[in-house]
Design a protein around this motif. Sequence first.
Motif, PDB file in Angstrom:
ATOM      1  N   GLU A  76      -5.032   7.916  -4.792  1.00  0.00           N
ATOM      2  CA  GLU A  76      -4.097   7.448  -5.635  1.00  0.00           C
ATOM      3  C   GLU A  76      -4.591   7.788  -6.967  1.00  0.00           C
ATOM      4  OE1 GLU A  76      -1.796   3.931  -5.330  1.00  0.00           O
ATOM      5  OE2 GLU A  76      -1.264   4.559  -3.213  1.00  0.00           O
ATOM      6  N   THR A 103      -8.644   6.279   0.988  1.00  0.00           N
ATOM      7  CA  THR A 103      -9.815   6.199   0.359  1.00  0.00           C
ATOM      8  C   THR A 103     -11.006   6.603   1.051  1.00  0.00           C
ATOM      9  OG1 THR A 103     -10.129   4.037   0.921  1.00  0.00           O
ATOM     10  CG2 THR A 103      -8.832   4.189  -0.906  1.00  0.00           C
ATOM     11  N   PHE A 124       0.825  -1.220  -0.026  1.00  0.00           N
ATOM     12  CA  PHE A 124      -0.034  -0.050   0.131  1.00  0.00           C
ATOM     13  C   PHE A 124       0.812   1.191  -0.048  1.00  0.00           C
ATOM     14  CE2 PHE A 124      -2.512  -3.121   1.594  1.00  0.00           C
ATOM     15  CZ  PHE A 124      -3.845  -2.765   1.264  1.00  0.00           C
ATOM     16  N   GLU A 146      -2.616   4.840   0.293  1.00  0.00           N
ATOM     17  CA  GLU A 146      -4.083   4.544  -0.175  1.00  0.00           C
ATOM     18  C   GLU A 146      -5.024   5.109   1.059  1.00  0.00           C
ATOM     19  OE1 GLU A 146      -5.178   0.701  -1.865  1.00  0.00           O
ATOM     20  OE2 GLU A 146      -2.979   0.283  -2.534  1.00  0.00           O
TER      21      GLU A 146
END
Lengths: 375, 375, 375, 375
Positions: B270, B255, B250, B253
Amino acid sequence: MVGGGQGAFIGAVHRMALRLDDRFELLAGVFSSQPERNRQSARELHVAPERCYADVAALIEGEAVREDAIEALIIVTPNHLHFDAALEGLKAGLHVVCEKPMTLTAAEAERLKAAAARSAGHFLLTHTYAGYPMIQHARELVAKGELGALRHVQVEYVQEWLSVAQNDDNRQAAWRTDPTKAGAAGCLGDIGVHAFQLAQFVTGQKVARVSASLSTAVAGRALDDSVQALLRFQGGASGMLWASQCAPGFENELTLRIVGEKASLSWAQEHPNELWLKPLDAPSQRLTRRSDAVSEAVARSIRLPGGHPEGYIESFANLYRAFADDVQGDGQAWLPGIEDGVDGMRFIEAAIASSAGDGVWTALDGDERKGGRNG
Amino acid sequence: MVGGGQGAFIGAVHRMALRLDDRFELLAGVFSSQPERNRQSARELHVAPERCYADVAALIEGEAVREDAIEALIIVTPNHLHFDAALEGLKAGLHVVCEKPMTLTAAEAERLKAAAARSAGHFLLTHTYAGYPMIQHARELVAKGELGALRHVQVEYVQEWLSVAQNDDNRQAAWRTDPTKAGAAGCLGDIGVHAFQLAQFVTGQKVARVSASLSTAVAGRALDDSVQALLRFQGGASGMLWASQCAPGFENELTLRIVGEKASLSWAQEHPNELWLKPLDAPSQRLTRRSDAVSEAVARSIRLPGGHPEGYIESFANLYRAFADDVQGDGQAWLPGIEDGVDGMRFIEAAIASSAGDGVWTALDGDERKGGRNG
Amino acid sequence: MVGGGQGAFIGAVHRMALRLDDRFELLAGVFSSQPERNRQSARELHVAPERCYADVAALIEGEAVREDAIEALIIVTPNHLHFDAALEGLKAGLHVVCEKPMTLTAAEAERLKAAAARSAGHFLLTHTYAGYPMIQHARELVAKGELGALRHVQVEYVQEWLSVAQNDDNRQAAWRTDPTKAGAAGCLGDIGVHAFQLAQFVTGQKVARVSASLSTAVAGRALDDSVQALLRFQGGASGMLWASQCAPGFENELTLRIVGEKASLSWAQEHPNELWLKPLDAPSQRLTRRSDAVSEAVARSIRLPGGHPEGYIESFANLYRAFADDVQGDGQAWLPGIEDGVDGMRFIEAAIASSAGDGVWTALDGDERKGGRNG
Amino acid sequence: MVGGGQGAFIGAVHRMALRLDDRFELLAGVFSSQPERNRQSARELHVAPERCYADVAALIEGEAVREDAIEALIIVTPNHLHFDAALEGLKAGLHVVCEKPMTLTAAEAERLKAAAARSAGHFLLTHTYAGYPMIQHARELVAKGELGALRHVQVEYVQEWLSVAQNDDNRQAAWRTDPTKAGAAGCLGDIGVHAFQLAQFVTGQKVARVSASLSTAVAGRALDDSVQALLRFQGGASGMLWASQCAPGFENELTLRIVGEKASLSWAQEHPNELWLKPLDAPSQRLTRRSDAVSEAVARSIRLPGGHPEGYIESFANLYRAFADDVQGDGQAWLPGIEDGVDGMRFIEAAIASSAGDGVWTALDGDERKGGRNG
C-alpha cells in the motif's frame, strides 16, 4: 527487592515504576549474591545496611520481627531463582511481585499457584504490556463485542539485541542464553511468553493448542533465539505468533493484531499511545490515549492528556499502582497474576514439545485428545 | 485478449497497463462466453467485429490467416479456463500473458511447462507485485548479500473484501469462491499464491516445505478464506505466511519482511514507493524509488522522479514493457513465468495436503522424505 | 504537442497520461526548436514526419488543412513559451492543454483569459494534483460543510532537487533558474503556484492577500529557491505557504492541512491514496480511495479498488480524461483552467511585490485598499 | 511548591517528574490561595500541615528557620504569579523551578535576570521539550555541523483543546484565556513560546526578527488562540512558526523541522523517541533513542533501551535530574533558564507588536534599525 543490584536493567525499571505514584517505598533487599555488590547496591539505593540481607530466607526472617516490616517482595532475579523466592514470600504471607517467566516449569507454576491459594499475599506477574491504557482499552473493545467473533490473532515480539553471539560482558544476554538460569526456553521464555500473554489478555480467550517451530540462528547458542507458531484459541480464532531476538533492525517490536468479523484492531508497543480500529468497509480510526474516550477503569491507567506521550515506565507503574489498589481492597481483577504464570509455563512447555515433535499440534492443558486436525 | 469483458476488473487493468508504454495494441479477443456481451465489449474496446471471436480456438484460427495477426494472447479469465487457453496459445506459437494461479493443478502446470518448452512463444505470469521497482531493488539487495544469510521471511496478504457472504451480484467474488471455477483453493489460490511468489522472488530461494492451516470463517463458503502457514526455505530460513480475505479493515495489505543476519528489509504494497532497510545496530533507512539509487536494470522499471508516486498500474505496466523487451530479444530473466506457475501450483497443493494432514510438514516437490523434524 | 522532445520530463508524463484511457492520440508536434532533435523526437514518438513542424504557427497552418487535423494543442515548453503558443491555439479554435505557470505575467494571463472567452476551444491548466481523487474528495468535504468555517490553511511544497548549484547538464534545472525562461519567479513559480492552486482548489476560497518572503539559498542563483508566506483567504481563514526547492531530504513533499471549526483535513502527495479527517474530540480517520465512499463525481477519478495504489500518472490522466469529457459536452467545471492561471499569476506577482516591500500585506487583485492590518 | 493544588494539571506532572529519580522531596507548599483547598491539597500530598503556608512570603519566612528547610521553590501557578514568587525565591537564595512563560512582560523578565545574577540560587524554566533525548541529540547534530548552514526552521505547536468557547468549569482553560492571569498573550504565551524556545534550543541560534499575525477564532475570547509568524534567525535561516489551540483533531502536535544545506531534521513530540535525519540525495534515516548512538551527555537523558518508549514525564524528569546535578556542581549548561525566559518574553512582545503593526518585521532586541527588508 530480590535481585536488581548494580548494572541490572529490569530492577531499575521496577524502582522507577514504584516511585512514580508514591505508593511503595524500597526498604530492604537482597540485591546480589555477591556480598560486596549487595552492600554497595543497598548503599546506592538508600536502603539501610541492616536491611540488606544475604538471601531471601534471611530477609523474611529479619523483616518479620520489625515493626516497619516490608509488606511486599519484588523478585527481579534471573528466571531460575523466581520460584523459590516467590514461594517463600507467599508462605510468609507477603505480597509478591514477580518477573516473568514465573518459574522454570509448569509443575513449579502449579505449586506456586497452590501456595498462592493458601497465602494472604497477593501476587503480581509483571507482564508490563498489560499496563498500557490502549491495551486495556483494546481488551474492553473485544469484550464488549465491538469486533464480533474473533477470526485471527497475530502477535509478534521481535528484537535485534541477540543477533550476534554475545561476549561475556553482557550480563543481560549471558543469563538469558544459559539454560541453567533461563530454563529450557530462550527467546520463547524471555519474550515469546509476553506475546502469548498479551494475546490472551486482550482477546480474553485462552490458547488451546499450539504448533511451533523453534530455531537457533546464532551458532553456539544453547537455547532458541526465535520461535514461529500457529495457535488455536478456545473460541475458535486461528493465530500466529512470531518471536525473535536475532532480527537486525527490530528494537522492541511487540505488535498485536486482532481480526474480528466486524472490525480489526492493531497496536504496536513502540507507539503505545495509539490503537487502530479498522471497521469493515469504513475508515480506519486512530484511537488515542484519552481519558474521556475510555471507561473509568481504563482511565485510571492514564496520567496525561492525549498527545502527551506515556511510555514503558508509566505502563509498568500502572501495574504497581493497581497492585497497591488491589492489595488495599480495591480489587483489580485484570492484573496479570498466578493464572497468567501457569498459562505461560504451559505454553512454553507445549511449544517446546510441539517443536520437538515436528510441529504436531499440542494442547496446552496436556490433554492429548484435544490435539486434532489443524489443532 | 481472452476474458476481460464488461464489468471485469483485472482485464481493464491489463489494458491500461499495456497502453501505458505504447508497446502493445489490443486487436482481437474473446471477451465473454455470452455472445452479446462479447460483441458489446469488443465495440467498447474498439476491436473490429470480425476479430471478436466466440472462443479461443476460433481466435487462433481466425488470426492465423491474417497479415496483421496478433502476436500475443492475454488470458484474464477465471482460473479454470487458464490452462486450455494458454496451452492452445503456446501450441500456436503465440506469446502468452496469463493471470495467476496459472492452472487448476500442479499436473496441468507441468504440462504447460512442457508445452512452453516446445513453443516459440514466451510466457508471462502476471504476478503484478514483481513489477514494483522497490521489490526488484529488494531482490537485488538480497542477492548481493546486503542482508547476509537469511533468517526469517514473513509475508502477508490480507484483504477484507470477502468478509461477509457475498450476494450473487458480485461477479468477482462469485467465481473466486466457486470450486468449479477457482479450483481447490480459495484465498490460498487467489492471493496466498501472490504472497508465496513474492517471497520466493525477493529471497531468490525456493520454499522447500510448508506446514499449513486453511480455514473458512464465513459460513456457507465452499473454499478457504484464510491460510496460515509456516515455511522452510531451501536456504534454511524459516518463514510465516498469512493470507486472509475476511479481515475487516484490511484493503490490500501485502507485506513482506525479510530478516538476515546483517540487516532486515520491510515493504508494504500500500506504500510501494518505499522500502525499509534495517541494519543491525544502526538507524533504519527509508529507501525510495529513485533511478539514481538502484541498478540500471531496476531503473528501467522507474518512470518518475522520487516523490512522484507510482502505483499498481505502473507496476503492471512494467511487466508488460519488460515482456515486450524480452520477446524482442532483450532477455528479462526476472519476469515471472512458467516456473513461478509450477511452483505456485505445487505450493497450493502442498498447503492443502498439509492442512488436511493436521499441519504435517509437506515438501513442495512431492518428495516425502524431505519432510522431517520441523520441516 | 509543443515541447516535450527527447530528454524532457513533463512531456513524457503527459504522453503516458493521455494514453492511459485511450481518449487522445498524439498526431503532430513541435518537439524542439532544434530541427534535428525535433525530427528525432517525432520519429521516436511515431509521429509522421510531415506532421513534425518547425514552430507553432506552422503546426496550426499545416494541421488546419488536414481532414484528420488535431483538435487539441498540448503545451509543455518552458514557461516563457506558454503564452504565445496558447494564444495561437485558442485563436485557431483548438482546445489547449497548458503547463503551469500559465504565463510570465498576470497581464499575459488576462489577455489569455480574454482570448479563451472568444474561442471555441476549451482550456486545461495541468495543475496535476487536482486530479487526485482524495483531493477531490477533500474539496467536497469542505464544500459540504463537514469542517465548518475554515480557520487555518497550511500548505507546503518542498523539494531537494535544487539544493546545490546545478551544472549545465541538467536541462530541467537550467531553464527553471533562468529568468528569461522561467520568468520572475523561481521556486515560487515552479511549485509555489501549485501549492497556491491546491489551497484554493480544496478550500473553494480565493486568497485575498499575501505577506511573503522570498529567499535564495544557493549562491549564484538568479531566482528565488524558496518562499515563505502568510495568507488571508476571502472567507477569513489565515494560512501559511512554504515552498522550497533547496531542502535536502524532501523529494516532492506537497502537503495540505485545513483546519475548520468542526474538523481538520490532512493530505500528503507522497501518500496520495489516503486523506486524514480529524474531527474535534474524536478519533482521526484514515479515509482511503474507495469509489464506494465518495460521490459519483469523485468516483470517476478512481480506477482501482482501495489498497491498490494509484499515483501521479493516474492523477494526471484524470485531468486528461475529464478534459475529454468536458470537450465532448460532459462539463467538468472543477478542471483547473484559465481562472486558475490568472489567479496563479496574480499570486506570483503579489508575492514578489510583498517580498520586495518588506513583507507588506498585498492584495491579489491589485486593490491596495484591501491590504490592511494583518492583511 | 507554589500552586499545583487539587485539580491542577501541571503541578501533578512536576511531582511525578521529581519523584522519578529520587532527587527531590516535596516538603512544603502554597498549593492554593483558597485556605481549605490549600490544606486539603497538602494533606493529600503528605505535606506536614505546619509546612502548608498561606503565601510565598510566609513560606520563605517559615522555612528559613527550619533545619530541614527547603532548598528549591517550584512555581506552577498561573502566569501572573510567576514573577513575584520567583523573585522572592531568588532573593532568599533558593533554587527556583518556574513554569513558562516566565513572567508577564519582558521588563519583568529582565528584572528577574538581574535578581538571578545576584542570587546563589539556580534557575530552571521548565521548557519540557528540551528534556527529550532526541531533541538534545538533534541539537548536537546541528552544533556539530551535520546539517551544514541552516536554511529553514519550521516549527509548529497545534492543539485542539480550546476549539470551542470553554465553560467556566474548565479551570485550565479559564485562566489561560483571561488576560489578567495569562498576560497579553493567549496561545502565543501558552504554547507559541514553547515552539519558539525549541527552535532556538535546537538550532543554537537566536531569532532576530519576527513578522507575526495573531488571530482569535473563537467568538468572545479575549486573547489570541492562534499565531502565524515568519522568523529570521541571526544566522540567516528563515523560519515559520504556527501555534494554534483551536485546531480540531490536533492533540499536542509540536513538530520541528530544520533544513540545512547538507541535511534536514524532523521531529514530532507525539512520537518523541525518533528523529528523522534526511540527508541530501540519500535515504532518510530514523534515528532512535539509543544510548549507544548519542553522546555521553545526551545518554544521561536516556533511561531505557531503544524500543521501550519514553514520554513526556521522563522528559520532564530529565530536566529535574539535570537541575539537581547542576545545583550540586555538575554544570548542565543546556538547561533552559533565565535567558530562555527573557528571550521568550521578548518574542511574545515582538510578535504582539508586529501583529498590531500589520505584520511589520520587528526585532526581538528592541533595536528598530534591525528591522528591514524581509526582516
